[in-house]
Scaffold this active site. Structure first.
Site, PDB file in Angstrom:
ATOM      1  CG  ASP A  78     -10.390  -2.307 -14.182  1.00 20.56           C
ATOM      2  OD1 ASP A  78     -11.051  -1.764 -13.690  1.00 20.56           O
ATOM      3  OD2 ASP A  78     -10.453  -3.459 -14.456  1.00 20.56           O
ATOM      4  CG  HIS A 404      -2.728  -3.096 -10.667  1.00 21.63           C
ATOM      5  ND1 HIS A 404      -1.812  -3.612 -11.467  1.00 21.63           N
ATOM      6  CD2 HIS A 404      -3.865  -3.008 -11.380  1.00 21.63           C
ATOM      7  CE1 HIS A 404      -2.362  -3.920 -12.682  1.00 21.63           C
ATOM      8  NE2 HIS A 404      -3.883  -3.508 -12.500  1.00 21.63           N
ATOM      9  CG  ASP A 455       4.585  -0.685  -2.260  1.00 26.24           C
ATOM     10  OD1 ASP A 455       3.486  -0.568  -3.054  1.00 26.24           O
ATOM     11  OD2 ASP A 455       4.950   0.191  -1.533  1.00 26.24           O
ATOM     12  CD  GLU A 464      -7.052  -4.266 -10.168  1.00 30.26           C
ATOM     13  OE1 GLU A 464      -6.635  -5.339 -10.494  1.00 30.26           O
ATOM     14  OE2 GLU A 464      -7.701  -3.466 -10.914  1.00 30.26           O
TER      15      GLU A 464
END
Ligand SMILES: *[C@@H]1O[C@H](CO)[C@@H](O)[C@H](O)[C@H]1NC(C)=O
Length: 481
Positions: A78, A404, A455, A464
């Site tokens: 993020d 991610h 995946d 992540e």
């Protein structure tokens, strides 16, 4: 060529191929692990930035608080800047560099390691404008996670959150003190002025942490959702241990002697640093800087108990997956493998420097035993596992394609600068079943307890990557390289 030479030639070729297939290139993995930190950079990228698909980002960070908070690292996939894990990241990068400086140098990675540390410490120095004020977060998880945008064109709120004399954050302040003290040791030989400046901030932050007790996530509530802290006594000791190493002032040693050791721990993480403290205390005992009695023997014994359990030589061993990976916890397990492997790498070095070993249940353990456990764990991560998959992105030929990670999963701004909107990013990129357009070299993800891996970008528990996973690996890979 006579036929016997042809035969020898063929044998050499075959053995070369076989050896190459079997051998692990720790140096290449080390290079990637440091590139990962360039991929996570926030702020204005320097001319020598090697990860070219990234651009400048977060250029208004701090503006709402009228302070310059440009820079630092995004913690994971993020676009948040979170001081608590960022500080642990920098402490572990610094510890890695301090112990394995020569190895980094021999692999031409020392300057990259120093840059990775400085990207964090420059930010901490900005974030600590007064002795009793420290900014610990920019952005918040709720609004950030609603969007799937590149850091370069985020539209999410970038509020800055601080701790201060009325809003304590002992864990955050002490971890930042540890990071700056450890980094000051790293920089002392190359930039003594910078090192001294960091040490002043570290000492102030330690006092601030001790004199204003409280959990940081109560003062910075948005941190609670992502990195809530279970306590701050471990960070007090961790900071004291690093400050003692950096200053040699007995008050820090006395602080460690007058506390409790934390007992035998089961994980070493961004939240729980007792194992790190115990390893540093054991080093003091091995080197004769602390008495081999009382609490110091307890620290050392607890460190060794943890290592025995990783070595499967204790009455309570760390679990392993069928394929042989140490198994601590389901969410991003490799972050704990990486810290445990670092603990064993550092301890292996301390044991061999002091010609020492120790006892686990019924067995003597020496430096080479620890080295082989570390190697087995790293080899697993780099592809010696039931899926033949490298869990380090960019290493080998078979690695995860859909991690991610916002930046990696969206076309580079340098290729297409049309802004990707908050929800548009989900439609166009997150939900697209295709490899990420950008390879985030060195990003480490985790298999599950059955050595399996999906995946998929929606698999955020396994897929992540985080800076706290890669920082200790830098040291581990340097140790093996
Ligand atoms: C992994 O590689 C080994 C050795 O080359 C092979 O026997 C095995 O079938 C492979 N496994 C997978 C899942 O591809």
């Amino acid at each position: 060529m006579p036929s016997s030479s042809v035969f020898v030639f063929i044998v050499l070729c075959v053995s070369f191929l076989v050896n190459n297939a079997a051998s692990v290139d720790y140096g290449a993995a080390l290079t990637k692990s440091l590139l990962f930190f360039e991929g996570q950079r926030s702020g204005i990228l320097p001319p020598d930035q090697r990860v070219k698909w990234r651009g400048n980002s977060g250029l208004q960070d701090g503006q709402d608080a009228r302070i310059d908070l440009v820079g630092g690292y995004y913690d994971a996939g993020d676009n948040l800047k979170l001081g608590f894990p960022m500080a642990f990241t920098i402490t572990m990068l610094s510890w890695s560099t301090l112990e394995f400086r020569d190895k980094l140098q021999n692999n031409n990675e020392l300057s990259n390691a120093l840059s990775a540390i400085k990207w964090g410490t420059d930010y901490f120095l900005k974030a600590h404008p007064r002795p009793d004020t420290l900014y610990g977060e920019v952005g918040d998880a709720d609004s950030d996670h609603e969007c799937w945008e590149r850091p370069e064109d985020m539209t999410t709120p970038r509020g800055a959150y601080q701790i201060n004399d009325e809003n304590p954050g002992s864990d955050l302040a002490a971890e930042t003190a540890a990071a700056l003290a450890a980094a000051s040791l790293v920089f002392r030989p190359v930039d003594p002025k910078y090192a001294a400046r960091m040490l002043v901030h570290a000492m102030q932050l330690f006092d601030f942490a001790i004199n204003n007790e409280g959990l940081y996530h109560n003062s910075i509530p948005p941190a609670q959702k992502v990195y809530s802290s279970s306590g701050y006594k471990d960070e007090f000791l961790w900071a004291a241990a690093w400050l003692f190493r950096a200053t040699k002032l007995t008050k820090y040693l006395d602080y460690m002697a007058g506390s409790d050791t934390g007992g035998v721990r089961t994980v070493f993480s961004w939240d729980d640093k007792y194992i790190g403290v115990q390893i540093l205390a054991a080093k003091l005992v091995l080197e004769g800087d602390a008495e081999p009695s009382g609490i110091w023997v307890e620290y050392k014994g607890n460190a060794e108990q943890f290592i025995c359990s990783c070595a499967q030589k204790s009455s309570q061993n760390v679990k392993k997956t069928p394929g042989g990976l140490l198994w601590f916890l389901p969410w991003n397990n490799n972050q704990y493998v990486s810290t445990a492997a670092f603990a064993m790498s550092a301890y292996s070095k301390y044991l061999s420097e002091n010609q020492a070993n120790f006892m686990c249940t019924g067995a003597n353990v020496g430096p080479s035993d620890l080295t082989s456990i570390v190697r087995s764990q790293v080899d697993y991560i780099l592809g010696s596992n039931p899926k033949n998959m490298s869990y380090m992105v960019g290493y080998g030929t078979n690695y995860p394609q859909q991690i991610h990670h916002r930046g990696a999963s969206i076309v580079s701004i340098n290729e297409d600068n049309a802004p990707v909107t908050c929800k548009g990013g989900y439609d166009s990129w997150f939900n697209k079943n295709a490899p990420n357009p950008n390879v985030l070299d060195g990003a480490v993800v985790s298999p599950d307890i059955n050595d399996d891996y999906q995946d998929s970008r929606s698999n955020f528990q396994q897929a992540e990557p985080t800076t706290v996973t890669s920082a200790p690996l830098v040291g581990v890979l340097a140790f093996l390289a």
